[in-house]
Design a protein around this motif. Structure first.
Motif, PDB file in Angstrom:
ATOM      1  N   GLU A 245       0.815  -1.226   0.000  1.00 51.17           N
ATOM      2  CA  GLU A 245       0.000   0.000   0.000  1.00 51.17           C
ATOM      3  C   GLU A 245       0.845   1.271   0.000  1.00 51.17           C
TER       4      GLU A 245
ATOM      5  N   SER B 297      -5.325   0.679   0.549  1.00 48.73           N
ATOM      6  CA  SER B 297      -5.608  -0.745   0.764  1.00 48.73           C
ATOM      7  C   SER B 297      -7.089  -1.065   0.625  1.00 48.73           C
TER       8      SER B 297
ATOM      9  N   GLY C 138      -2.109  -2.307  -1.880  1.00 51.88           N
ATOM     10  CA  GLY C 138      -2.637  -3.021  -0.724  1.00 51.88           C
ATOM     11  C   GLY C 138      -3.503  -4.203  -1.098  1.00 51.88           C
TER      12      GLY C 138
ATOM     13  N   HIS D  75      -4.470  -5.360   2.574  1.00 49.37           N
ATOM     14  CA  HIS D  75      -3.116  -5.777   2.944  1.00 49.37           C
ATOM     15  C   HIS D  75      -2.222  -4.552   3.164  1.00 49.37           C
ATOM     16  N   ARG D  76      -1.073  -4.776   3.794  1.00 53.55           N
ATOM     17  CA  ARG D  76      -0.120  -3.689   4.036  1.00 53.55           C
ATOM     18  C   ARG D  76       1.123  -3.883   3.174  1.00 53.55           C
TER      19      ARG D  76
END
Length: 401
Positions: free
Chosen positions: A201, A208, A216, A248-249
């Motif tokens: 991201e 994200s 993300g 997600h990161r």
């Protein structure tokens, strides 16, 4: 397997207590912080001083990032500054030419390298790297290329190995400022039909959850870059059809287990690293929920406060700062079959995760005394490890004699 408080620690297979350091994640802070009274936490984990392997140095590199094995046992290794090497198991390195120009800096540069499922006949590989955009922006791209190799035969002369027909098939969208959280890990499905790409991201948080961009997200494509008709968001308005999962990161490892299930690990913010069972259309919640908190101390609600978001199967507090990930499948280390191995950056360790169906837990942790960037299984069952940073070594791990 998460608990409802940010200060929880995982209870694992053994009952030995050790001190861990609750430091910043390794790709957000390039050095492991020293222990202080404020950042020490005690948890029950496996012993970090037991090493059920012998370690042999094979080669060294300048900021290595990824590696993959060729059918003949040689390796391809990327360096972040923009080099690709052919490496044999004795450590002899040959630079591969005609690689793409990369935008190097921070966490960016040359990224992942994997083989096409039909490499034996096509000679095709897949590469990821960071490219510059307009107005000081940048983003990751994925391309395939044909790899021409020198013969693996003594005394046979051949041209230097090189790439040809480099073709970009995917681009991170949108390009943004900054030099973090590209992710750009790749993995093919076991049947070879689909290419999965992890897209970070970019340290921008909200993308994200933005379905009009691919930051993300985990992406699913055909090998030529086209979008499968059965992707979960195909046909929905204002959604990119390439998206497989979201929230997600910073995805730095993806792998399929022996049952064909896709798993990913990703760095949390301040602690809260995650191991996720990746399901189509699932939202993993970042930045709305996390098992960690923001670096400025601002709290982020845990997953258990928002059950509509998919929770991680394992979460690490303190951080391990995860890197590459594999599932082990060989008989050289028979007790490890079916386990996942994750490199640890800030934790300076290799973490073994065991599974019972869709349940997972950390089983053992092996101290390596340096940041670990990548883990791979070799053709004869040895574990091969890349250390992070300048002078990062390629290590071969084999059972004790």
């Amino acid at each position: 397997m998460i608990m409802g408080t940010k200060m929880r620690n995982l209870t694992l297979a053994t009952g030995l207590s050790v001190v861990l350091i609750a430091c910043s994640n390794g790709d957000d802070a390039q050095a492991t912080q020293g222990a202080t009274a404020e950042n020490q936490a005690t948890t029950d984990i496996s012993p970090v001083d037991r090493k059920p392997f012998e370690k042999a140095e094979v080669a060294s590199f300048d900021e290595p990032w990824a590696m993959t094995f060729l059918p003949d046992g040689r390796m391809l290794v990327t360096e972040k500054k923009g080099k690709l090497f052919l490496v044999d198991q004795k450590g002899e390195k040959t630079e591969i030419f005609n690689v793409p120009e990369v935008d190097y800096g921070g966490q960016g540069g040359f990224g992942d390298v994997i083989l096409s499922p039909d490499f034996a006949t096509s000679g095709r590989i897949y590469l990821s790297w960071v490219e510059a955009g307009d107005d000081n922006t940048r983003g990751a791209v994925v391309a395939h290329a044909d790899l021409s190799l020198a013969p693996n035969e003594p005394g046979v002369e051949a041209e230097a190995p090189a790439l040809a027909n480099l073709t970009t098939i995917w681009t991170q969208n949108p390009k943004t400022t900054g030099r973090g959280h590209y992710s750009h890990r790749m993995v093919f499905s076991p049947d070879g039909k689909y290419l999965f790409i992890g897209s970070g991201e970019r340290q921008k948080f909200d993308p994200s959850q933005d379905m009009m961009g691919n930051l993300g997200k985990i992406i699913r494509l055909y090998p030529d870059g086209s979008v499968p008709d059965d992707n979960p968001f195909v046909g929905e308005d204002n959604v990119l059809p390439e998206i497989w999962s979201l929230g997600h990161r910073n995805i730095l490892g993806m792998a399929f287990d022996s049952e064909g299930r896709l798993w990913n690990q990703e760095m949390g913010p301040r602690d809260g690293d995650e191991l996720n069972l990746v399901q189509p259309k699932a939202n993993y919640g970042y930045p709305i929920v996390s098992e960690g908190d923001h670096y400025d101390g601002k709290k982020i609600p845990n997953h258990d406060t928002r059950p509509e978001f998919a929770a991680p199967k394992v979460a690490w507090v303190p951080t391990i700062a995860p890197s590459g990930m594999i599932f082990y499948s060989d008989d050289l280390f028979p007790a490890w079959k079916g386990s996942a191995f994750i490199g640890g950056l800030a934790s300076e360790a290799i973490i073994r995760v065991s599974f019972d169906g869709e349940t997972a837990q950390e089983a053992e942790r092996y101290a390596m005394d340096t940041r670990i960037r990548e883990v791979e299984q070799g053709p004869e069952g040895a574990l091969w490890v890349l250390e992070d940073g300048e002078g990062g070594r390629l290590l071969k791990l084999t059972p004790p004699k």
